[in-house]
Design a protein around this motif. Structure first.
Motif, PDB file in Angstrom:
ATOM      1  N   UNK A  25       0.892  -1.248  -0.115  1.00 16.24           N
ATOM      2  CA  UNK A  25       0.603   0.221  -0.493  1.00 16.24           C
ATOM      3  C   UNK A  25       0.786   1.093  -0.003  1.00 16.24           C
ATOM      4  N   UNK A  26       2.108   1.361  -0.436  1.00 17.32           N
ATOM      5  CA  UNK A  26       3.594   2.130  -0.412  1.00 17.32           C
ATOM      6  C   UNK A  26       3.359   2.299   1.221  1.00 17.32           C
ATOM      7  N   UNK A  27       3.397   1.997   2.040  1.00 15.36           N
ATOM      8  CA  UNK A  27       4.116   2.577   3.464  1.00 15.36           C
ATOM      9  C   UNK A  27       5.757   2.193   3.374  1.00 15.36           C
ATOM     10  N   UNK A  28       6.692   3.003   3.660  1.00 13.27           N
ATOM     11  CA  UNK A  28       7.868   2.838   3.885  1.00 13.27           C
ATOM     12  C   UNK A  28       8.117   2.333   5.740  1.00 13.27           C
ATOM     13  N   UNK A  29       8.617   1.437   5.855  1.00 16.44           N
ATOM     14  CA  UNK A  29       9.090   1.745   7.678  1.00 16.44           C
ATOM     15  C   UNK A  29      10.827   1.599   7.935  1.00 16.44           C
ATOM     16  N   UNK A  30      11.380   2.321   8.573  1.00 10.08           N
ATOM     17  CA  UNK A  30      13.036   2.224   8.405  1.00 10.08           C
ATOM     18  C   UNK A  30      12.868   2.275   9.903  1.00 10.08           C
ATOM     19  N   UNK A  31      13.747   1.302  10.113  1.00 11.81           N
ATOM     20  CA  UNK A  31      14.474   1.362  10.769  1.00 11.81           C
ATOM     21  C   UNK A  31      16.362   1.663  11.442  1.00 11.81           C
ATOM     22  N   UNK A  32      16.578   2.134  12.536  1.00  8.34           N
ATOM     23  CA  UNK A  32      17.595   2.821  11.863  1.00  8.34           C
ATOM     24  C   UNK A  32      18.299   2.566  14.011  1.00  8.34           C
ATOM     25  N   UNK A  33      17.810   1.378  14.137  1.00  4.77           N
ATOM     26  CA  UNK A  33      18.225   1.179  15.544  1.00  4.77           C
ATOM     27  C   UNK A  33      18.237  -0.554  15.885  1.00  4.77           C
ATOM     28  N   UNK A  34      18.456  -0.862  17.541  1.00  7.37           N
ATOM     29  CA  UNK A  34      18.029  -1.979  17.682  1.00  7.37           C
ATOM     30  C   UNK A  34      16.962  -2.681  17.600  1.00  7.37           C
ATOM     31  N   UNK A  35      16.601  -3.726  16.985  1.00  4.50           N
ATOM     32  CA  UNK A  35      15.556  -5.082  16.904  1.00  4.50           C
ATOM     33  C   UNK A  35      15.467  -6.055  17.259  1.00  4.50           C
ATOM     34  N   UNK A  36      14.113  -6.612  17.118  1.00  2.00           N
ATOM     35  CA  UNK A  36      14.189  -8.143  17.484  1.00  2.00           C
ATOM     36  C   UNK A  36      13.578  -8.767  16.650  1.00  2.00           C
ATOM     37  N   UNK A  37      14.381  -9.865  16.080  1.00  2.70           N
ATOM     38  CA  UNK A  37      13.138 -10.476  15.165  1.00  2.70           C
ATOM     39  C   UNK A  37      12.717 -11.717  15.764  1.00  2.70           C
ATOM     40  N   UNK A  38      11.810 -11.846  16.025  1.00  2.00           N
ATOM     41  CA  UNK A  38      11.733 -13.635  16.611  1.00  2.00           C
ATOM     42  C   UNK A  38      10.523 -14.313  15.683  1.00  2.00           C
ATOM     43  N   UNK A  39      11.163 -15.526  14.731  1.00  2.00           N
ATOM     44  CA  UNK A  39      10.556 -15.920  13.911  1.00  2.00           C
ATOM     45  C   UNK A  39      10.416 -17.516  14.130  1.00  2.00           C
ATOM     46  N   UNK A  40       9.542 -18.404  12.451  1.00  2.00           N
ATOM     47  CA  UNK A  40       9.962 -20.051  13.067  1.00  2.00           C
ATOM     48  C   UNK A  40      11.552 -20.285  13.577  1.00  2.00           C
ATOM     49  N   UNK A  41      12.118 -19.053  12.353  1.00  2.00           N
ATOM     50  CA  UNK A  41      13.841 -20.506  12.466  1.00  2.00           C
ATOM     51  C   UNK A  41      14.399 -19.838  13.983  1.00  2.00           C
ATOM     52  N   UNK A  42      14.106 -18.940  15.054  1.00  2.00           N
ATOM     53  CA  UNK A  42      14.483 -18.626  15.972  1.00  2.00           C
ATOM     54  C   UNK A  42      14.191 -16.989  16.523  1.00  2.00           C
TER      55      UNK A  42
END
Length: 127
Positions: A25-42
């Motif tokens: 839909x044309x959104x842009x999310x920009x992350x410039x800092x520490x992030x956490x990704x929880x996924x099925x792979x870990x």
């Protein structure tokens, strides 16, 4: 604050010194800092940069063409995005820098400012 990203499909991403996610839909999310990704792979916790690009790609790369099921922003400046398939992306506010921004296709802008808190600019239609 509930951000209206539900149903948006992730159509593109760039992972480097920042993480940039683009939606159908044309959104842009920009992350410039520490992030956490929880996924099925870990789970991975990392700040964007050349040393973490491979780890972040392993967890974010498979999200291509996945749908956002929920997105929430808290008043302290945290961002939480959930995707179909069970992956969750979370970004806490940063003490010194802007942690993330969400740019809407209509000019709506939300910024997690240094030290926490949010700044928001209305869409072009609301000005």
């Amino acid at each position: 604050m509930n951000v209206d990203l539900s149903g948006e499909v992730l159509t593109g991403q760039d992972i480097g010194f920042t993480v940039v996610l683009r939606t159908s839909g044309g959104y842009t999310i920009t992350i410039e800092s520490r992030l956490t990704v929880e996924s099925p792979t870990g789970t991975v916790q990392a700040s964007p940069g050349p040393d973490t690009e491979a780890d972040l790609s392993v967890h974010l790369g498979p999200l291509a063409h996945h749908r956002i099921t929920a997105a929430d922003v808290d008043t302290a400046g945290g961002l939480d995005i959930k995707f179909d398939g069970g992956t969750r992306l979370h970004v806490d506010p940063d003490e010194k820098y802007e942690a993330w921004t969400i740019n809407g296709p209509d000019g709506h802008l939300i910024v997690s400012g240094p030290g926490g808190g949010l700044t928001e600019w209305p869409s072009d239609r609301q000005r």
